[in-house]
Design an enzyme around this catalytic site. Structure first.
Site, short mmCIF file in Angstrom:
data_model
loop_
_atom_site.label_atom_id
_atom_site.label_comp_id
_atom_site.label_asym_id
_atom_site.label_seq_id
_atom_site.Cartn_x
_atom_site.Cartn_y
_atom_site.Cartn_z
N SER A 14 -13.08 -15.24 -19.36
CA SER A 14 -12.06 -16.07 -18.71
C SER A 14 -12.21 -17.55 -19.05
CB SER A 14 -12.16 -15.90 -17.19
OG SER A 14 -11.99 -14.55 -16.85
N CYS A 42 -14.25 -10.08 -16.30
CA CYS A 42 -13.11 -9.93 -15.40
C CYS A 42 -12.11 -8.89 -15.91
CB CYS A 42 -12.41 -11.27 -15.19
SG CYS A 42 -10.96 -11.12 -14.15
N CYS A 47 -13.00 -7.71 -12.31
CA CYS A 47 -11.88 -7.84 -11.37
C CYS A 47 -10.71 -6.90 -11.64
CB CYS A 47 -11.31 -9.26 -11.38
SG CYS A 47 -12.41 -10.54 -11.92
N LYS A 50 -11.52 -3.09 -11.51
CA LYS A 50 -11.93 -2.87 -10.12
C LYS A 50 -10.71 -2.80 -9.20
CE LYS A 50 -12.10 -6.02 -7.51
NZ LYS A 50 -13.07 -7.07 -7.41
N TYR A 177 -20.50 -8.57 -2.57
CA TYR A 177 -19.14 -8.25 -3.00
C TYR A 177 -19.07 -6.88 -3.67
CZ TYR A 177 -17.40 -13.16 -2.87
OH TYR A 177 -17.00 -14.41 -2.51
N ILE A 178 -19.90 -6.70 -4.70
CA ILE A 178 -19.74 -5.50 -5.53
C ILE A 178 -20.12 -4.26 -4.75
CG2 ILE A 178 -20.58 -4.34 -7.64
CD1 ILE A 178 -20.66 -7.08 -8.99
N VAL A 180 -19.86 -3.66 -1.46
CA VAL A 180 -18.85 -3.20 -0.49
C VAL A 180 -17.54 -2.80 -1.19
CG1 VAL A 180 -19.85 -4.43 1.46
CG2 VAL A 180 -18.05 -5.52 0.16
N ARG A 198 -30.93 -4.59 2.11
CA ARG A 198 -32.23 -5.09 2.59
C ARG A 198 -32.11 -5.98 3.82
NH1 ARG A 198 -33.82 -9.31 -2.31
NH2 ARG A 198 -32.07 -10.74 -2.05
N ARG A 204 -23.91 -11.32 3.51
CA ARG A 204 -24.63 -12.51 3.96
C ARG A 204 -23.87 -13.77 3.52
NH1 ARG A 204 -28.65 -15.58 1.70
NH2 ARG A 204 -28.85 -14.22 -0.12
N ASP A 302 -19.74 -18.11 -15.30
CA ASP A 302 -20.89 -17.50 -14.61
C ASP A 302 -22.24 -17.96 -15.17
OD1 ASP A 302 -18.85 -16.18 -13.36
OD2 ASP A 302 -19.56 -14.16 -13.81
P1 NDP Z 1 -23.94 -10.72 -4.51
O1 NDP Z 1 -24.82 -11.88 -4.73
O2 NDP Z 1 -22.64 -10.88 -3.82
O3 NDP Z 1 -24.76 -9.59 -3.72
C1 NDP Z 1 -25.99 -9.13 -4.18
C2 NDP Z 1 -26.58 -8.25 -3.11
O4 NDP Z 1 -27.74 -7.63 -3.60
C3 NDP Z 1 -26.96 -9.03 -1.88
O5 NDP Z 1 -26.64 -8.27 -0.76
C4 NDP Z 1 -28.46 -9.19 -2.04
O6 NDP Z 1 -29.14 -9.27 -0.82
C5 NDP Z 1 -28.82 -7.90 -2.73
N1 NDP Z 1 -30.02 -8.00 -3.55
C6 NDP Z 1 -30.33 -8.96 -4.45
N2 NDP Z 1 -31.53 -8.69 -5.04
C7 NDP Z 1 -31.96 -7.55 -4.50
C8 NDP Z 1 -33.12 -6.78 -4.70
N3 NDP Z 1 -34.07 -7.13 -5.57
N4 NDP Z 1 -33.27 -5.65 -3.97
C9 NDP Z 1 -32.34 -5.27 -3.08
N5 NDP Z 1 -31.20 -5.97 -2.86
C10 NDP Z 1 -31.02 -7.10 -3.55
O7 NDP Z 1 -23.79 -10.07 -5.94
P2 NDP Z 1 -22.83 -8.95 -6.49
O8 NDP Z 1 -23.62 -8.26 -7.52
O9 NDP Z 1 -22.21 -8.17 -5.40
O10 NDP Z 1 -21.69 -9.81 -7.18
C11 NDP Z 1 -22.04 -10.90 -8.05
C12 NDP Z 1 -21.04 -12.01 -7.91
O11 NDP Z 1 -19.84 -11.65 -8.57
C13 NDP Z 1 -20.62 -12.33 -6.49
O12 NDP Z 1 -21.50 -13.19 -5.85
C14 NDP Z 1 -19.26 -12.95 -6.69
O13 NDP Z 1 -19.40 -14.31 -6.97
C15 NDP Z 1 -18.73 -12.23 -7.91
N6 NDP Z 1 -17.78 -11.19 -7.52
C16 NDP Z 1 -16.61 -11.54 -6.92
C17 NDP Z 1 -15.71 -10.61 -6.54
C18 NDP Z 1 -14.44 -11.03 -5.89
O14 NDP Z 1 -14.08 -12.18 -6.00
N7 NDP Z 1 -13.75 -10.15 -5.17
C19 NDP Z 1 -15.94 -9.17 -6.74
C20 NDP Z 1 -17.21 -8.90 -7.36
C21 NDP Z 1 -18.08 -9.87 -7.73
P3 NDP Z 1 -29.20 -10.66 0.02
O15 NDP Z 1 -27.89 -10.81 0.70
O16 NDP Z 1 -30.33 -10.40 0.97
O17 NDP Z 1 -29.50 -11.73 -0.96
#
Ligand code: NDP
Length: 458
Positions: A14, A42, A47, A50, A177-178, A180, A198, A204, A302
């Site tokens: 993008s 994306c 996106c 998805k 995000y990913i 849920v 976790r 969060r 990113d």
């Molecule tokens: P996120 O950062 O949103 O979520 C990562 C999750 O993994 C968190 O819940 C985190 O826990 C957990 N986590 C991280 N490390 C570990 C570990 N070692 N063991 C267990 N759990 C762990 O990342 P995503 O991968 O969901 O998405 C990446 C990014 O992509 C998003 O932040 C967003 O910016 C973008 N995105 C946007 C979308 C949209 O606009 N609709 C859709 C998809 C992605 P904790 O909360 O405790 O840190």
């Protein structure tokens, strides 16, 4: 030494595509290097596919109320049809991206590009060097998978788009995000779905009412939520993956997916050779004009770790091109970011959470409403939409808007306009409602649900 190109972009996602196209339109000689497919995360595995999967999964909700509107539905779902049609659409979009680059004369180079120095990029396969006045790094990111025994038995969002068949059950690790979004996709398509997080509540960083409403919505769709555990190891057993959890228990699942965050694509890029500085989290460090620590090298999207959202990467790419080739220095303001989570129910948010608002505003007004969406009123479905407006005291500035329910993403996009203009509660009140809609609730809030005075809830 004179440079062959005004701009060489590494990565045709993008941010990179937008920067290349605008720079070329402004008269620059531009090459863009891509080792995979044009379109980036994306378009190719993020996106867009998805959202197509989200549409597919939402028919389940529609079918659940169809009977109350007089419909008899005998529906069957075919996963290969969805995947094939999705792939066709992605191929169409990729071709449109290629055409959009070629039209203004951007040279597309299918190779891997790595930095040699501040003005040189090497094409790894061709073995040729390109010299450029400016280099833009727009290489994006990739899913991060925790380093645990048997991690190779799990998948990430990358593979989820190409599964040969749907598993009978899936465990998704993560609560962001990913996690849920894919949980609702899989659950909507009939897969027994579990989220393993976790923390003690999903999403969060989002407003507490959003987290609670979404949690209830996921559970209402049969998604199981396991909190305060992680995966310790994975083992394959016949067609299943056996998960050992951090509390020592084990359980088999048809598939295990890691949605545990993303990391920057920087490995082997030659950033050290060119002297590009990194952030403590291992993203490329940039200023508000996307300039790295090297004057001729910029980075967007990113890979910079600012906000991993497509519209942000696009804005950054546009601003970079305007700044360097348009004589119009443009920085990107990321202070007010609307965002949506395409789960079921959908989430749309902008501005401050209640917790964040309180840190800078001891006096607040909070308006909250929960109601059954009209679509459900003929059925027994009890799910509620949640809408929340957080404003400064006495009808002051709107600081945050949080919505969970159908079309939340569409609503929040439009709310972003008055928010960007600094709208107050009084401005929202002046708008005339559109009836019957869910969005009208945003302009018909009367008395606050509760207030804060000196940070104390009253
Ligand atoms: P996120 O950062 O949103 O979520 C990562 C999750 O993994 C968190 O819940 C985190 O826990 C957990 N986590 C991280 N490390 C570990 C570990 N070692 N063991 C267990 N759990 C762990 O990342 P995503 O991968 O969901 O998405 C990446 C990014 O992509 C998003 O932040 C967003 O910016 C973008 N995105 C946007 C979308 C949209 O606009 N609709 C859709 C998809 C992605 P904790 O909360 O405790 O840190």
């Amino acid at each position: 030494m004179s440079q062959t190109y005004d701009l060489v972009v590494i990565g045709a996602g993008s941010g990179g595509v937008r920067a290349a196209r605008i720079a070329a339109n402004l008269g620059a000689k531009v090459a863009i290097i891509e080792e995979y497919r044009v379109g980036g995360t994306c378009v190719i595995r993020g996106c867009v596919p998805k959202k197509l999967f989200v549409y597919a999964s939402r028919f389940t909700d529609m079918f659940s109320v169809a009977e109350s509107f007089g419909w008899q539905v005998d529906a069957k779902f075919d996963w290969p049809t969805l995947v094939a049609n999705k792939d066709k659409e992605i191929a169409r979009l990729e071709a449109a991206y290629v055409a959009g680059l070629e039209k203004p004369g951007v040279e597309i180079i299918r190779d891997r590009g790595v930095l040699v120095d501040a003005n040189t990029v090497r094409l790894v396969n061709e073995g040729r060097d390109l010299s450029a006045k400016y280099i833009l790094i727009a290489t994006g990111g990739h899913p991060y998978v925790p380093d645990i025994p048997g991690k190779e038995h799990g998948i990430t969002s990358n593979e989820a788009f190409h599964l040969k068949r749907l598993p009978h059950s899936i465990l998704i690790e993560g609560g962001g995000y990913i996690a849920v979004e894919f949980a609702t996709i899989f659950a909507g398509l009939g897969v027994q779905t579990t989220i393993n997080y976790r923390g003690n509540q999903i999403l969060r960083g989002f407003d507490a009412d959003v987290r609670t409403s979404l949690e209830a919505g996921l559970e209402a769709r049969g998604i199981k939520l396991i909190y305060e555990t992680t995966i310790r190891s994975l083992k394959r057993h016949d067609n299943d993956v056996v998960v050992e959890f951090s509390d020592g228990t084990t359980a088999p699942y048809g598939a295990v997916m890691f949605a545990t965050g993303r990391r920057a694509n920087i490995h082997g890029l030659g950033l050290d050779k060119a002297g590009v500085a990194m952030t403590p989290d291992n993203f490329i460090s940039v200023d508000s004009f996307s300039k790295t620590s090297v004057d001729s090298i910029y980075a967007v999207g990113d890979v910079t770790g600012r906000a991993a959202l497509t519209p942000v990467a696009i804005r950054e790419g546009q601003a970079f091109a305007e700044t360097i080739f348009g004589g119009n220095p443009t920085s990107v303001d990321l202070s007010l970011l609307p965002t949506a989570v395409f789960a079921e129910p959908e989430v749309g948010v902008i501005g401050l959470t209640e917790e964040e608002a309180l840190t800078g505003h001891p006096d607040l007004e909070v308006y909250v409403t929960r109601f059954r969406p009209m679509m459900n009123t003929l059925s027994t479905r009890s799910e509620r939409v949640m809408m929340k407006l957080i404003t400064a005291a006495n009808g002051g500035k709107v600081l945050g808007v949080h919505i969970v329910g159908p079309s939340a993403a569409e609503m929040i996009q439009l709310v972003a306009i008055p928010m960007a203009m600094g709208a107050t509660k009084a401005d929202f009140d002046r708008a005339i409602a559109v009836h019957p809609t869910a969005a009208e609730e945003l302009v018909t809030f009367k008395a606050p649900t509760y207030r804060y005075k000196d940070c104390v809830k009253v």
